[in-house]
Design a protein around this motif. Structure first.
Motif, PDB file in Angstrom:
ATOM      1  N   TRP A  46       0.804  -1.211   0.000  1.00 15.54           N
ATOM      2  CA  TRP A  46       0.000   0.000   0.000  1.00 15.54           C
ATOM      3  C   TRP A  46       0.843   1.270   0.000  1.00 15.54           C
ATOM      4  N   LEU A  48       2.569   2.542   2.603  1.00 15.22           N
ATOM      5  CA  LEU A  48       2.397   3.298   3.845  1.00 15.22           C
ATOM      6  C   LEU A  48       3.729   3.811   4.362  1.00 15.22           C
ATOM      7  N   GLN A  52       2.280   6.437   8.988  1.00 16.04           N
ATOM      8  CA  GLN A  52       0.991   5.807   8.732  1.00 16.04           C
ATOM      9  C   GLN A  52       0.933   4.415   9.362  1.00 16.04           C
ATOM     10  N   LEU A 112      -7.934   2.777  -2.554  1.00 15.05           N
ATOM     11  CA  LEU A 112      -7.596   3.268  -1.212  1.00 15.05           C
ATOM     12  C   LEU A 112      -7.093   4.710  -1.223  1.00 15.05           C
ATOM     13  N   THR A 113      -6.408   5.092  -2.281  1.00 19.13           N
ATOM     14  CA  THR A 113      -5.732   6.395  -2.304  1.00 19.13           C
ATOM     15  C   THR A 113      -6.468   7.468  -3.105  1.00 19.13           C
ATOM     16  N   LEU A 127      -7.872   5.719   2.550  1.00 14.12           N
ATOM     17  CA  LEU A 127      -6.609   5.590   3.286  1.00 14.12           C
ATOM     18  C   LEU A 127      -6.509   6.613   4.413  1.00 14.12           C
ATOM     19  N   THR A 131      -5.796   5.423   8.182  1.00 19.40           N
ATOM     20  CA  THR A 131      -4.596   5.874   8.901  1.00 19.40           C
ATOM     21  C   THR A 131      -4.898   7.023   9.866  1.00 19.40           C
TER      22      THR A 131
END
Length: 174
Positions: A46, A48, A52, A112-113, A127, A131
């Motif tokens: 991902w 991160l 995060q 997710l982003t 995301l 996070t």
């Protein structure tokens, strides 16, 4: 009712019991290293950042996080708290749901982003909620994706776009 005494819950009251053995140190120790190794792999996928990752794990001290990582990479045993294991479990569920909903990992990470208009996300990328540092944020993303897997929230995937609903005749209703 305010003056009624509460009676103790006893065996056979029909209430479901929480299996506390799941939280026993021996069980947590058995699960912790593989769970953290898997989390680190997903976090790499991902993209991160360290910050995060710490937020997802509930903000352990950096030194604690680095100690955990070192020990699991060397295949040593660790015992994580129930909260950390629950958070990792949510990440595993999110990763699994993305694998079911999207044709490849890149598409799942893109979802997710990318900003999302669904109510839990308020126009921000999932995301951000994942996070946020809260357990509820992780579980909200997990629940959203579980709902999407069940046909809620998201448009049909490419495999379902050409689906023609069955007619009553085809189902045997006449």
């Amino acid at each position: 009712m305010a003056n009624q005494k509460k009676r103790p819950v006893r065996e056979g009251d029909g209430l479901q019991r929480l299996d506390v053995s799941r939280f026993a140190p021996a069980n947590r120790r058995r699960l912790s290293a593989p769970a953290l190794r898997t989390f680190l792999t997903i976090a790499d996928l991902w993209g991160l950042t360290e910050e995060q990752r710490l937020l997802v794990l509930g903000l352990p001290a950096r030194s604690t996080y680095h100690n955990w990582c070192k020990r699991v990479r060397e295949h040593e045993a660790i015992t994580l708290d129930v909260d950390v294991l629950l958070r990792i479990s949510a990440v595993l569920g999110i990763h699994q749901a993305l694998g079911i909903l999207f044709p490849d990992e890149r598409s799942g990470v893109e979802w997710l982003t990318t900003s999302h208009g669904a109510l839990p996300f308020g126009g921000r990328p999932p995301l951000d909620l994942l996070t946020s540092g809260s357990q509820d944020g992780l579980l909200s993303v997990r629940r959203f994706l579980d709902g999407a897997r069940g046909g809620l929230y998201m448009p049909p995937g490419s495999i379902d776009e050409a689906f023609e609903p069955y007619t009553d005749d085809e189902l045997g209703f006449q």
